[in-house]
Design a protein around this motif. Structure first.
Motif, PDB file in Angstrom:
ATOM      1  N   LEU A 267       0.920  -1.186  -0.044  1.00  0.00           N
ATOM      2  CA  LEU A 267       0.110   0.146  -0.005  1.00  0.00           C
ATOM      3  C   LEU A 267       0.975   1.229  -0.040  1.00  0.00           C
ATOM      4  O   LEU A 267       1.810   1.411   0.772  1.00  0.00           O
ATOM      5  CB  LEU A 267      -1.100  -0.135   1.368  1.00  0.00           C
ATOM      6  N   ARG A 273      -4.561   2.139  -6.490  1.00  0.00           N
ATOM      7  CA  ARG A 273      -4.097   0.609  -6.268  1.00  0.00           C
ATOM      8  C   ARG A 273      -3.626   0.057  -7.598  1.00  0.00           C
ATOM      9  O   ARG A 273      -2.746  -0.704  -7.565  1.00  0.00           O
ATOM     10  CB  ARG A 273      -5.225  -0.092  -5.748  1.00  0.00           C
ATOM     11  N   THR A 276       0.130  -0.188  -8.785  1.00  0.00           N
ATOM     12  CA  THR A 276       0.976  -1.380  -8.339  1.00  0.00           C
ATOM     13  C   THR A 276       1.526  -2.291  -9.250  1.00  0.00           C
ATOM     14  O   THR A 276       2.422  -3.185  -8.887  1.00  0.00           O
ATOM     15  CB  THR A 276       0.405  -1.948  -7.117  1.00  0.00           C
ATOM     16  N   THR A 301       0.256  -3.694   3.305  1.00  0.00           N
ATOM     17  CA  THR A 301      -0.324  -4.506   2.095  1.00  0.00           C
ATOM     18  C   THR A 301      -1.731  -4.564   1.958  1.00  0.00           C
ATOM     19  O   THR A 301      -2.482  -4.507   3.053  1.00  0.00           O
ATOM     20  CB  THR A 301       0.407  -5.878   1.921  1.00  0.00           C
ATOM     21  N   MET A 302      -2.100  -4.627   0.608  1.00  0.00           N
ATOM     22  CA  MET A 302      -3.523  -4.883   0.331  1.00  0.00           C
ATOM     23  C   MET A 302      -3.817  -6.152   0.228  1.00  0.00           C
ATOM     24  O   MET A 302      -5.132  -6.498   0.209  1.00  0.00           O
ATOM     25  CB  MET A 302      -3.870  -4.137  -1.100  1.00  0.00           C
TER      26      MET A 302
END
Length: 357
Positions: A267, A273, A276, A301-302
């Motif tokens: 993240l 997003r 990334t 982190t996602m």
């Protein structure tokens, strides 16, 4: 009579003070910016401020309060006023402006560590004719400076990457490249249907398949997965090392002219997003996009490493090598996804951790 005249003068001065205070900042414009959005740690960059007086009256005392990041260091004699419990500091100074004049000032600055730093403009204030009161105005010119991590300077990392890339070059004669057709041969029953050449089949009255060359251009996917359940000081130090290692891997592939893709589950601060994933490429624009992500990276982190690697294995193509950077050695679930990745690509997967280098 003298008292009346005196009161009249006082009244005039009062109204002049009120009027000049109210309009002290009329026609005053303020702009600040830096030419460099992406700068290195401790690299000197310029902050340029332009203040313009577009009216016929001078501004004899203009107080400027610029809002700068906490860790900034300025070259020269400047007064910085830290704000307690706040992530910024104030640069305070005063100037005067003659009618229809512009003041341009450039300050050299440095920042000490990786991250995204925000500059929040300034508050200007000026007094009236007598200087008994003042009025203020906010100029919210928000801009950012991003500092990527320093390269990871360790010879062992270069040796490991050199060995890995040597293995990729050797395997270029094992995996067929479906773009380079060098001939045709009779169908054996083991080839996929898409490899059948129907024009050659009609010509020779028997099923023929395309015979591909065994060379391909090596491509690499760099996977950064900084997932860690703990957030201790040691964990954060390991993640900083991991970010530096990621940068050095990119630098190595730039040097060897091997196109590479970048994927991470990290993240980032104020970053969408979708960014990334940086597609295959080479060159300054390509690596700068990755360096900005590394500069903006947080310690969160996602998705988990397992989810990330499962998704990568699902869409991986044959002949693509993968370099996976993790804070520690991968567990059983991640290793299972890596095994699928090897089977699908026909290539080795290199896992780099701070402890392995």
């Amino acid at each position: 009579m003298l008292i009346i005249a005196l009161l009249f003068c006082v009244a005039i001065l009062y109204f002049v003070e009120i009027y000049t205070t109210k309009h002290a900042l009329d026609g005053i414009n303020y702009i600040t910016e830096t030419k460099n959005m992406l700068v290195e740690i401790d690299e000197e960059f310029s902050i340029t401020t332009v203040i313009t007086n577009s009216k016929f009256m001078p501004v004899l005392f203009l107080n400027i309060n610029e809002i700068l990041p906490n860790d900034i260091t300025l070259a020269g004699n400047f007064t910085l006023v830290p704000q307690e419990h706040k992530p910024y500091t104030n640069l305070v100074y005063s100037v005067y402006l003659m009618p229809y004049k512009r003041l341009k000032r450039t300050v050299k600055a440095t920042l000490p560590k990786r991250g995204r730093y925000t500059f929040l403009g300034s508050r200007l204030s000026a007094g009236g004719f007598l200087g008994l009161s003042e009025t203020g105005k906010d100029f919210n010119y928000i801009y950012e400076v991003v500092l990527p991590p320093k390269p990871f300077e360790m010879e062992k990392l270069k040796q490991v990457l050199g060995s890995f890339m040597g293995d990729i070059s050797a395997r270029r004669f094992i995996i067929e490249d479906p773009v380079l057709t060098v001939g045709f041969r009779e169908y054996t029953g083991r080839e996929p249907m898409r490899q059948i050449s129907w024009s050659q089949t009609a010509k020779f009255t028997k099923t023929m398949v395309k015979n591909y060359d065994y060379t391909f251009d090596p491509t690499v996917t760099i996977v950064l997965s900084p997932y860690t359940e703990e957030k201790t000081e040691k964990d954060m130090e390991q993640l900083e090392i991991l970010f530096s290692m990621t940068r050095s891997v990119c630098d190595f592939l730039e040097t060897t002219k091997v196109p590479y893709k970048f994927i991470t589950n990290v993240l980032t601060v104020d970053y969408v997003r979708q960014r990334t994933v940086v597609r295959d490429g080479l060159g300054s624009v390509h690596i700068c996009a990755i360096l900005e992500i590394l500069g903006r990276a947080t310690y969160n982190t996602m998705e988990s490493s397992e989810e990330l690697l499962t998704n990568i294995a699902h869409t991986a193509e044959a002949g693509r090598a993968h370099i996976i950077l993790t804070p520690q050695k991968m567990g059983p679930l991640e290793s299972a996804s890596v095994h699928k990745l090897r089977l699908k690509t026909g290539m080795e997967v290199l896992n780099l951790t701070p402890e392995s280098i």
